[in-house]
Design an enzyme around this catalytic site. Structure first.
Site, PDB file in Angstrom:
ATOM      1  CG  ASP A  47      -0.532  -0.305   2.477  1.00  0.00           C
ATOM      2  OD1 ASP A  47      -1.237  -1.000   3.219  1.00  0.00           O
ATOM      3  OD2 ASP A  47       0.582   0.155   2.809  1.00  0.00           O
ATOM      4  CE  LYS A  69      -7.215  -0.355   1.441  1.00  0.00           C
ATOM      5  NZ  LYS A  69      -6.234  -0.886   2.312  1.00  0.00           N
ATOM      6  N   GLY A 101       3.665   0.195   8.937  1.00  0.00           N
ATOM      7  CA  GLY A 101       3.507  -0.058  10.371  1.00  0.00           C
ATOM      8  C   GLY A 101       3.330  -1.521  10.676  1.00  0.00           C
ATOM      9  CB  ILE A 105      -2.046  -1.431  14.601  1.00  0.00           C
ATOM     10  CG1 ILE A 105      -1.716  -2.363  15.762  1.00  0.00           C
ATOM     11  CG2 ILE A 105      -2.519  -0.059  15.117  1.00  0.00           C
ATOM     12  CD1 ILE A 105      -0.784  -1.819  16.798  1.00  0.00           C
ATOM     13  CG  MET A 181      -5.773   6.885   9.653  1.00  0.00           C
ATOM     14  SD  MET A 181      -6.839   5.481   9.235  1.00  0.00           S
ATOM     15  CE  MET A 181      -6.830   4.546  10.764  1.00  0.00           C
TER      16      MET A 181
HETATM   17  N1  SAH Z   1      -0.778  -0.135  10.142  1.00  0.00           N
HETATM   18  C1  SAH Z   1      -0.264   1.217  10.329  1.00  0.00           C
HETATM   19  C2  SAH Z   1      -1.367   2.238  10.424  1.00  0.00           C
HETATM   20  C3  SAH Z   1      -2.157   2.423   9.160  1.00  0.00           C
HETATM   21  S1  SAH Z   1      -3.366   3.659   9.296  1.00  0.00           S
HETATM   22  C4  SAH Z   1       0.626   1.236  11.580  1.00  0.00           C
HETATM   23  O1  SAH Z   1       0.621   0.267  12.341  1.00  0.00           O
HETATM   24  O2  SAH Z   1       1.324   2.234  11.776  1.00  0.00           O
HETATM   25  C5  SAH Z   1      -2.511   5.050   8.643  1.00  0.00           C
HETATM   26  C6  SAH Z   1      -2.155   6.019   9.738  1.00  0.00           C
HETATM   27  O3  SAH Z   1      -0.993   5.600  10.443  1.00  0.00           O
HETATM   28  C7  SAH Z   1      -1.788   7.410   9.250  1.00  0.00           C
HETATM   29  O4  SAH Z   1      -2.947   8.183   8.972  1.00  0.00           O
HETATM   30  C8  SAH Z   1      -1.027   7.949  10.433  1.00  0.00           C
HETATM   31  O5  SAH Z   1      -1.899   8.337  11.468  1.00  0.00           O
HETATM   32  C9  SAH Z   1      -0.282   6.706  10.903  1.00  0.00           C
HETATM   33  N2  SAH Z   1       1.099   6.660  10.363  1.00  0.00           N
HETATM   34  C10 SAH Z   1       1.602   5.739   9.537  1.00  0.00           C
HETATM   35  N3  SAH Z   1       2.916   5.974   9.292  1.00  0.00           N
HETATM   36  C11 SAH Z   1       3.244   7.080   9.994  1.00  0.00           C
HETATM   37  C12 SAH Z   1       4.449   7.833  10.166  1.00  0.00           C
HETATM   38  N4  SAH Z   1       5.587   7.500   9.567  1.00  0.00           N
HETATM   39  N5  SAH Z   1       4.389   8.928  10.970  1.00  0.00           N
HETATM   40  C13 SAH Z   1       3.260   9.274  11.603  1.00  0.00           C
HETATM   41  N6  SAH Z   1       2.102   8.603  11.477  1.00  0.00           N
HETATM   42  C14 SAH Z   1       2.097   7.527  10.680  1.00  0.00           C
END
Ligand code: SAH
Length: 262
Positions: A47, A69, A101, A105, A181
């Site tokens: 993604d 997305k 991430g 989550i 988000m």
């Molecule tokens: N699975 C991911 C989250 C996906 S939802 C995880 O565990 O991190 C997407 C949201 O994750 C974004 O809108 C933001 O709030 C957060 N996010 C992902 N990468 C980020 C980063 N490098 N810095 C800050 N927020 C981040």
């Protein structure tokens, strides 16, 4: 192994779908397991949050499918992504499904795992460093602290009916709330928390692009969250961390100044 998975001789091989957490973007923050899987991948389905430097670790000749997305700009519906994973695995291909991430989550990893299992496709899940952990480390904000917080919660700020979400008790003294988000709804989030009884002066930090070169850490009181996001033109991806842990540095500094003045 379950008998249903036993194959007759000559039956086609079914690939495995690996749901792999790619962490916040810095390849150094991949697990060794994730790195090994990417480095031997033949098919990567990823993604938009996965950093190009991580995709670049895949071997020459690997196939990439982006199912990026973004808010209000879905390039591929979740059902189509599920169908793609199942189709590729049934064609005998191992699929490295890379997600920003941690896959479990706010990553819809649960939905993809269910779809694969329902289709008899083996699934393996490799955890990743979630944005909350990455932001905490990079901005040096401990999510828990013996003096400031013994509870930490992760919530999604972008959901239909934010007003109906029950966040009561998740933020406040002794607690840390991390909002994923939440950039687009920052104003409504602050209003909601204050209406739930949280002090408008509660400190918070917005961590944009955590663990990336372009990281910014912005601090302020809860009442000013909406304005902060607009003034500083905060862009996704960012997490909002709310709680005393984000003000510890300031509190320590004020104490120091007060002591010096005596
Ligand atoms: N699975 C991911 C989250 C996906 S939802 C995880 O565990 O991190 C997407 C949201 O994750 C974004 O809108 C933001 O709030 C957060 N996010 C992902 N990468 C980020 C980063 N490098 N810095 C800050 N927020 C981040």
């Amino acid at each position: 192994m379950k008998s249903s998975a036993t194959k007759l001789p000559g039956a086609p091989r079914v690939g495995t779908v690996y749901l792999v957490g790619a962490g916040p973007g810095d390849p150094d923050l991949l697990t060794l397991r994730a790195a090994r899987l990417v480095m031997s991948a033949r098919l990567v389905v990823h993604d938009g949050l996965v950093d190009p430097s991580i995709l670049a670790m895949a071997p020459a000749g690997a196939r990439f499918v982006s199912v990026a997305k973004a808010r209000a700009r879905h390039t591929m519906a979740q059902d189509d992504i599920n169908a793609l994973l199942v189709r590729e695995a049934r064609a005998g291909n191992d699929v490295i499904r890379l997600k920003g991430g941690d896959p479990f989550i706010f990553g819809r990893g649960g939905e993809e795992a269910e779809a694969c299992r329902a289709a008899g496709v083996p699934v393996d899940v490799v955890p990743g460093i979630s944005a909350a952990n990455a932001a905490a480390a990079a901005a040096q904000i401990p999510l828990t602290h013996r003096d400031s917080a013994s509870i930490v919660s992760f919530v999604a700020g972008q959901c239909k009916g934010l007003a109906e979400q029950n966040w009561a008790g998740l933020a406040g003294v002794g607690r840390t709330l991390v909002i994923y988000m939440g950039v687009a709804t920052a104003d409504a989030i602050a209003e909601k928390l204050i209406a739930d009884g949280l002090s408008p002066a509660m400190s918070l930090a917005v961590v944009e692009n955590a663990a990336r070169r372009s990281m910014r850490v912005l601090r302020g009181p809860l009442a000013g969250l909406g304005e902060l996001v607009v003034r500083e033109k905060v862009k996704s991806p960012a997490v909002i961390v709310i709680g005393d842990v984000t003000g510890r540095e300031t509190a320590e500094r004020l104490k120091e100044l007060a002591e010096m003045a005596q």
